[in-house]
Design a protein around this motif. Sequence first.
Motif, PDB file in Angstrom:
ATOM      1  N   CYS A  35      17.525  65.516  16.905  1.00  0.00           N
ATOM      2  CA  CYS A  35      16.398  65.275  17.800  1.00  0.00           C
ATOM      3  C   CYS A  35      15.472  64.221  17.193  1.00  0.00           C
ATOM      4  O   CYS A  35      15.157  64.266  16.007  1.00  0.00           O
ATOM      5  CB  CYS A  35      15.650  66.579  18.023  1.00  0.00           C
ATOM      6  SG  CYS A  35      14.434  66.475  19.335  1.00  0.00           S
ATOM      7  N   CYS A  40      12.463  63.021  23.140  1.00  0.00           N
ATOM      8  CA  CYS A  40      13.914  62.901  22.941  1.00  0.00           C
ATOM      9  C   CYS A  40      14.617  62.897  24.303  1.00  0.00           C
ATOM     10  O   CYS A  40      14.437  63.806  25.123  1.00  0.00           O
ATOM     11  CB  CYS A  40      14.413  64.057  22.085  1.00  0.00           C
ATOM     12  SG  CYS A  40      16.172  64.029  21.763  1.00  0.00           S
ATOM     13  N   CYS A  43      17.097  65.911  24.675  1.00  0.00           N
ATOM     14  CA  CYS A  43      16.409  67.179  24.982  1.00  0.00           C
ATOM     15  C   CYS A  43      15.948  67.211  26.436  1.00  0.00           C
ATOM     16  O   CYS A  43      16.026  68.253  27.093  1.00  0.00           O
ATOM     17  CB  CYS A  43      15.204  67.358  24.060  1.00  0.00           C
ATOM     18  SG  CYS A  43      15.644  67.743  22.359  1.00  0.00           S
ATOM     19  N   CYS A  44      15.497  66.068  26.933  1.00  0.00           N
ATOM     20  CA  CYS A  44      15.089  65.982  28.339  1.00  0.00           C
ATOM     21  C   CYS A  44      16.286  66.235  29.257  1.00  0.00           C
ATOM     22  O   CYS A  44      16.183  66.964  30.243  1.00  0.00           O
ATOM     23  CB  CYS A  44      14.481  64.613  28.608  1.00  0.00           C
ATOM     24  SG  CYS A  44      13.916  64.407  30.306  1.00  0.00           S
ATOM     25  N   THR A  47      17.238  69.885  29.236  1.00  0.00           N
ATOM     26  CA  THR A  47      16.310  70.643  30.071  1.00  0.00           C
ATOM     27  C   THR A  47      16.665  70.501  31.546  1.00  0.00           C
ATOM     28  O   THR A  47      16.660  71.488  32.299  1.00  0.00           O
ATOM     29  CB  THR A  47      14.867  70.172  29.826  1.00  0.00           C
ATOM     30  OG1 THR A  47      14.579  70.307  28.439  1.00  0.00           O
ATOM     31  CG2 THR A  47      13.881  70.978  30.641  1.00  0.00           C
TER      32      THR A  47
END
Length: 98
Positions: A35, A40, A43-44, A47
């Motif tokens: 990360c 990041c 990470c987006c 999600t």
Amino acid sequence: MTKKTRMFTGLVAAAMALVLLFSALYIAVEADHSCTGEDCAVCCQITLCRQLLEGLGLAGTAAVLTAALPRFMLRAALPTAECAVVFTLVALKVKLSD
């Protein structure tokens, strides 16, 4: 249901299955990425994939319940073959003589 409608429904179901599969695979592959911090991109994307899986899971459950509920209600309201009294000549003990 016409053949065209059935084919379209199958294609939509296959597309949804592929989206679910690839979203789950992306989450599994990128779960332990390096990360870069607060913004990041991975990470987006993870999600977004999680939200998609939750949303499609809820929508799928609602669709199955919507499709299944009338069938179960109809089955409960109408007598089934096991409950119905069958009147046959053998059950009535009718003698068939010439």
